[in-house]
Design a protein around this motif. Structure first.
Motif, PDB file in Angstrom:
ATOM      1  N   UNK A   1       5.029 -84.333  13.448  1.00 20.54           N
ATOM      2  CA  UNK A   1       5.334 -85.769  13.422  1.00 20.54           C
ATOM      3  C   UNK A   1       4.875 -86.395  12.109  1.00 20.54           C
ATOM      4  N   UNK A   2       3.614 -86.190  11.747  1.00 18.54           N
ATOM      5  CA  UNK A   2       3.084 -86.778  10.521  1.00 18.54           C
ATOM      6  C   UNK A   2       3.778 -86.273   9.282  1.00 18.54           C
ATOM      7  N   UNK A   3       4.010 -84.967   9.209  1.00 18.98           N
ATOM      8  CA  UNK A   3       4.677 -84.390   8.044  1.00 18.98           C
ATOM      9  C   UNK A   3       6.099 -84.908   7.906  1.00 18.98           C
ATOM     10  N   UNK A   4       6.802 -85.035   9.034  1.00 21.17           N
ATOM     11  CA  UNK A   4       8.184 -85.524   8.968  1.00 21.17           C
ATOM     12  C   UNK A   4       8.238 -86.963   8.472  1.00 21.17           C
ATOM     13  N   UNK A   5       7.212 -87.743   8.782  1.00 18.81           N
ATOM     14  CA  UNK A   5       7.162 -89.127   8.316  1.00 18.81           C
ATOM     15  C   UNK A   5       6.756 -89.211   6.838  1.00 18.81           C
ATOM     16  N   UNK A   6       5.891 -88.308   6.386  1.00 16.19           N
ATOM     17  CA  UNK A   6       5.563 -88.247   4.955  1.00 16.19           C
ATOM     18  C   UNK A   6       6.835 -87.980   4.150  1.00 16.19           C
ATOM     19  N   UNK A   7       7.633 -87.044   4.616  1.00 16.25           N
ATOM     20  CA  UNK A   7       8.874 -86.705   3.928  1.00 16.25           C
ATOM     21  C   UNK A   7       9.860 -87.865   3.978  1.00 16.25           C
ATOM     22  N   UNK A   8       9.908 -88.567   5.111  1.00 15.63           N
ATOM     23  CA  UNK A   8      10.806 -89.728   5.225  1.00 15.63           C
ATOM     24  C   UNK A   8      10.384 -90.833   4.262  1.00 15.63           C
TER      25      UNK A   8
END
Length: 293
Positions: free
Chosen positions: A126-133
């Motif tokens: 979840x956190x990594x996907x939001x960093x990328x977003x």
């Protein structure tokens, strides 16, 4: 016109209520003016969207398989990419783009008064996907001269809140919630309605912001307030030593209500500084405890 993605989500509904109907265009998987699955490429009606509020996303679940982990990237990262690609096809680009992000981008389980310049070291899908977003949004906005606003939100509170606060409230109503070690750990949280009110004003100036109620209540304070609202007794307390023993059992039995990770979350402070937002003069939140009392 203001385009809101994730319009039927918990925060999305609050955002839509804060925007005049004649100025609103909604996008969601179901029951929206444009039903869209962001995990797949799509096109937008060619309209002059002055502001885009990207509130759609996958959260509030613990992935147990690689497929479940990938779903976070499909929705949160690729979904953002697909939205930006759709915007590129419009005759007129928006003036501002708002991304609803999360404090999970820091990958922290404890800390006090964390600021927006803390390193992004997310470890969860979840956190990594939001960093990328976030990176996609920032790069795209810089490329096209679109004003970018990123809101990194903590626990969202409100009626029928999702995630941990919703689970806590449901457990209190059933008399099944207990604090641990006195419930002294402080957590940042914010009312979804307050976030919705501040979105458009903050989108006019851009930037990266934490939005919290500034009070960072303890589990004991929050549990007592929720119990009062529900007409229940204040939650009981489990001594830390007993909870520690129980968490060891939780490591061995899937689905057990307490494990080492959840114990740590319930007994350590994790708070975020929202002074940057307050300094704009546009952020005036209500204490979350006042809502639940």
């Amino acid at each position: 016109m203001i385009l809101v993605t994730g319009a039927n989500g918990f925060l999305g509904r609050h955002i839509c209520q804060a925007i005049p109907a004649q100025e609103l265009y909604t996008l969601s998987r179901t029951d929206a003016r444009l039903p869209v699955d962001l995990a797949q490429p799509f096109t937008l009606p060619d309209r002059p969207y002055t502001t885009v509020i990207h509130a759609a996303g996958k959260a509030h679940s613990l992935p147990r398989t690689e497929t479940e982990k990938q779903a976070f990237y499909d929705v949160n990262t690729q979904g953002t990419a697909h939205l930006l690609q759709a915007l590129e096809q419009l005759t007129q680009l928006p003036e501002s783009f708002v991304l609803i992000s999360t404090v999970a981008v820091y990958g922290l389980e404890e800390g006090k008064d964390i600021t927006e310049d803390a390193p992004l070291r997310a470890v969860s899908a979840y956190g990594q996907s939001k960093v990328m977003a976030e990176k996609l949004a920032l790069d795209w906005c810089q490329k096209y001269g679109v004003r970018c606003t990123i809101l990194r939100l903590p626990l969202l509170a409100g009626e029928d809140a999702p995630g941990n606060l919703g689970s806590m409230q449901a457990a209190i109503r059933k008399g099944r919630f207990f604090t641990i070690g006195g419930g002294r750990a402080h957590k940042s949280m914010v009312l979804a309605a307050d976030v919705a009110k501040a979105l458009i004003p903050l989108s006019a100036i851009g930037g990266v912001y934490h939005l919290t109620d500034g009070q960072h209540p303890t589990f004991r304070q929050l549990g007592s307030a929720m119990a009062t609202q529900s007409g229940k007794k204040a939650p009981g307390n489990i001594p830390y030593v007993l909870a520690l023993l129980a968490s060891a059992v939780g490591e061995l039995i899937p689905g057990f209500p307490l494990n080492r990770s959840s114990l740590r979350k319930m007994t350590t402070d994790l708070t975020f500084d929202d002074q940057k937002a307050r300094n704009t003069g546009l952020w005036h939140p209500q204490p979350v405890l006042d809502f639940y009392r």
